[in-house]
Structure formats: C-alpha cells, structure tokens
Design an enzyme around this catalytic site. Structure first.
Site, PDB file in Angstrom:
ATOM      1  CB  SER A  38      -0.937   0.053   1.364  1.00  0.00           C
ATOM      2  OG  SER A  38      -0.258   0.031   2.350  1.00  0.00           O
TER       3      SER A  38
ATOM      4  CG  HIS B 198      -1.830   3.359   5.255  1.00  0.00           C
ATOM      5  ND1 HIS B 198      -3.170   3.270   5.299  1.00  0.00           N
ATOM      6  CD2 HIS B 198      -1.071   2.577   4.595  1.00  0.00           C
ATOM      7  CE1 HIS B 198      -3.135   2.001   4.404  1.00  0.00           C
ATOM      8  NE2 HIS B 198      -1.987   1.585   4.048  1.00  0.00           N
TER       9      HIS B 198
ATOM     10  CG  ASP C 129      -6.208   4.105   5.396  1.00  0.00           C
ATOM     11  OD1 ASP C 129      -5.887   3.602   4.312  1.00  0.00           O
ATOM     12  OD2 ASP C 129      -5.250   4.796   6.418  1.00  0.00           O
TER      13      ASP C 129
END
Length: 123
Positions: free
Chosen positions: A25, A64, A89
């Site tokens: 990701s 992230h 997200d």
C-alpha cells in the site's frame, strides 16, 4: 553488538522499534517485505500532513501517510492513506491508535518475519 541492537529494535524496549511491511500500500516509498524503523510517540500534536504513521485499527497494524489532522471535541482525528491506494482509508485513526512515526526504511529485511507470521497465521 549487532545482535543486541537488533533485539532491542525488535522488542521495542527503547524509543525506536522495527516492524515488517506486510502490504504494497505504500509503493513507491516502501513495499511488502521491507522493514521500517519508527519512533514511538506520545504526543500527536506534533504530527504533520505527510508524516508516515504506524497505527492500529481493529487489531491490525497499518503504515500509511497522514493526509489530514483534525482537532475536534478535545481529540485528534487523523486521516490516512496508503501512497499506492486510490482513496483515503475508510476509517479515522484516533490519537490513541497511533504507535509511532516512520524514520527509516530497510529493504527486504522484513521478509523472514512475514514468512513466519504467514506460516502460523490460521485466518
């Protein structure tokens, strides 16, 4: 000395900890099988848009990037996104879920951890 240092990083007994990256990701910054060293934080007031966080959501750890920080009702809400993901997200990270801020990436060193985890994970 190297073994003691590595053990200290993995165990997290100091200010810094190392963790394996389990997904893609965050490509191109780092990818599955890499490891990141993060600095534990207690004060989310110092977070900035663009910081890469290690945080927990529903017992899963994520790595992230911060896209927005909002202070509302005496609590910080952090919006995050993986660099390789099309959208933010679909949840908001609370200040209590933040574990640390990524400081360094090490290529490929996380693969053994992922292999062992996948070997014993029965989900």
């Amino acid at each position: 000395i190297i073994l003691i240092s590595f053990t200290a990083l993995v165990s997290g007994i100091f200010r810094y900890k190392i963790v394996a990256v389990a997904s893609n990701s965050m490509i191109p910054v780092f990818e599955r099988g890499d490891a990141v060293i993060y600095e534990k934080i207690n004060n989310v007031e110092d977070l900035n848009v663009g910081d890469i966080l290690v945080f927990q959501h529903n017992d899963i750890f994520y790595i992230h990037r911060v896209v927005e920080v909002v202070y509302k009702n005496k609590e910080y809400m952090i919006y995050t996104k993986g660099d390789n993901n099309a959208d933010n997200d679909n949840f908001v990270t609370s200040q209590n879920d933040v574990v640390g801020v990524v400081k360094k990436e090490i290529k490929y060193i996380g693969y053994p951890t992922l292999w062992v985890t996948e070997l014993f994970d029965k989900r």
